[in-house]
Design an enzyme around this catalytic site. Structure first.
Site, PDB file in Angstrom:
ATOM      1  N   SER A 232       0.822  -1.198   0.000  1.00 14.72           N
ATOM      2  CA  SER A 232       0.000   0.000   0.000  1.00 14.72           C
ATOM      3  C   SER A 232       0.867   1.263   0.000  1.00 14.72           C
ATOM      4  CB  SER A 232      -0.953  -0.033   1.202  1.00 14.72           C
ATOM      5  OG  SER A 232      -1.910   1.002   1.103  1.00 14.72           O
ATOM      6  N   ASP A 326      -8.528  -3.939  -6.682  1.00 18.19           N
ATOM      7  CA  ASP A 326      -8.072  -2.997  -5.662  1.00 18.19           C
ATOM      8  C   ASP A 326      -8.848  -1.694  -5.819  1.00 18.19           C
ATOM      9  OD1 ASP A 326      -6.744  -1.317  -3.951  1.00 18.19           O
ATOM     10  OD2 ASP A 326      -4.765  -1.580  -4.846  1.00 18.19           O
ATOM     11  N   HIS A 360      -7.405  -4.848  -1.944  1.00 17.37           N
ATOM     12  CA  HIS A 360      -6.188  -4.062  -1.694  1.00 17.37           C
ATOM     13  C   HIS A 360      -5.202  -4.736  -0.754  1.00 17.37           C
ATOM     14  CE1 HIS A 360      -3.680  -0.538  -1.405  1.00 17.37           C
ATOM     15  NE2 HIS A 360      -3.856  -0.455  -0.103  1.00 17.37           N
TER      16      HIS A 360
END
Length: 421
Positions: A232, A326, A360
């Protein structure tokens, strides 16, 4: 049949490492009778995660989840670890949190009569994070804050910096589980841990440079270069480190952005400004969640290039893991752009692993799925995307890929060292 004759087994042992599968088996049931299996854990915030599945005993009165299909509940079909990856939080939009890995995560498994709901048997799976002999050092070396994991054995071992700091501070599971494989892993904090600022106003790349220098200088770490593992937002920092710092051989970016975000990044006399989100591109879903997938501006436009990291300067190998569903941002597009940039500069140093229905957060195997949650930078609950089963399968595949990638580019862990582990 008396309930006392019913046995719930967790094989090969009730104790295992968190990233290892187990076999849940019931014996002594009435043949062909329905039975419900339930799983439950409580994370470090006190959030309860649960899953359940309905099975039918075979002609011998057994249920083996490795062979028998679930007929309903949190999942269906033959899913040996479904009771683990399908666990969902009772408190909506909660992400599983495990900070300190000195204690195991306890997963309670219960078997209940499908007819009466009576409890038939129960057992607890103790899922640990560190093998025997692992050295965990709470680190405060110069400016560096974090936790260092050193495997047992003589070493030296390949070294890896793990960048996994979320809003709640440093989390250790991934670093410790990777260290079990024969790596010295530095779980590096960079905000919200000890006396580090909770809301920094800039990223200071020299702090990360100090961490790389420190890890490379440890006597247990073999050179010449180290690895970086990111996910991330920390993927952007990993790309900055790879672009500007020496001594990095292999970088893993899980659903990362190729540009600087949130706050300016400083390195010596260089300042890389962050991308500014386009607020009108944020949508509200039917369920009332924010979808921020398109919030970042087009990174291919000339006016936004100032926020891109010069990854063409990097001398390391890259592994980009991308989830096509995502919804935090367009990680698949960013990986495609990264690959194009490197190849345009004559570099074939990037591999991309793509997961079609994953969201994600790609975590270590068997960690509960997080389709939505509070986003600290947004200040609201957002959707992260993905489907639970596909996400679980992606986590399994990626965990193996990450190990193989580091083995290829940091050097293998010798058999003698593995035996000691």
């Amino acid at each position: 049949m008396a309930y006392s004759q019913i046995r719930l087994k967790i094989l090969p042992s009730v104790r295992c490492l968190f990233d290892k599968p187990v076999q849940v088996k019931l014996e002594g049931l009435i043949p062909h009778k329905p039975v419900e299996l339930r799983s439950k854990l409580i994370d470090d915030r006190g959030v309860i995660f649960k899953a359940s599945a309905l099975y039918k005993a075979d002609e011998t009165g057994q249920v083996d989840v490795c062979r028998a299909p679930s007929l309903g509940g949190s999942y269906t079909g033959v899913e040996p670890m479904g009771l683990f990856w399908a666990m969902a939080p009772e408190t909506p939009h909660s992400k599983f949190l495990k900070k300190n890995v000195l204690s195991p995560t306890l997963v309670e498994i219960e078997a209940l009569s499908g007819d009466t709901g009576h409890l038939l048997a129960s057992e607890t799976n103790e899922r640990r994070y560190m093998k025997e002999g692992m050295n965990r050092i709470l680190l405060q070396e110069g400016r560096i804050k974090g936790v260092l994991f050193i495997p047992p054995g003589n070493g030296p071992f390949p070294g890896i910096v793990d960048l996994y700091t979320l809003g709640g501070g440093l989390t250790e599971p991934r670093a410790s589980l990777l260290a079990n494989k024969g790596y010295v892993v530095l779980a590096l904090a960079y905000y919200g841990f000890q006396d580090l600022p909770k809301n920094p106003t800039k990223w200071d790349l020299e702090y990360f440079e100090e961490a790389v220098t420190y890890l490379r200088g440890r006597p247990e770490v073999k050179g010449p270069g180290i690895g970086i593992l990111s996910i991330s937002q920390s993927g952007s920092l990993a790309l900055a480190m790879s672009s500007f710092l020496s001594g990095i051989s292999a970088t893993v970016c899980v659903n990362a952005c190729i540009a600087n975000i949130l706050i300016p990044l400083h390195y010596k006399d260089i300042v890389i400004p962050p991308l500014s989100p386009v607020m009108e591109n944020i949508k509200i879903t039917e369920s009332g969640l924010l979808d921020i997938r398109n919030a970042l501006p087009d990174t291919s436009l000339e006016k936004n290039r100032v926020s891109l990291f010069p990854i063409e300067r990097a001398s390391c190998q890259f592994l980009f893991a991308v989830s096509e569903d995502d919804h935090n941002w367009k990680s698949a597009l960013f990986a495609k752009q990264a690959a194009a940039t490197l190849r345009n500069h004559g570099k074939e140093c990037i591999k991309v692993a793509t997961y079609p229905k994953a969201g994600h957060f790609l975590e270590v195997p068997y960690m509960p799925f997080c389709p939505s949650g509070f986003h600290a930078a947004v200040g609201n609950v957002v959707m992260f995307g993905g489907e639970a089963k596909a996400n679980s399968e992606a986590q399994l595949d990626l965990w193996e890929r990450v190990q193989e990638f580091f083995k290829s580019h940091l050097g293998p862990v010798s058999e003698s060292r593995l035996n000691k582990l």
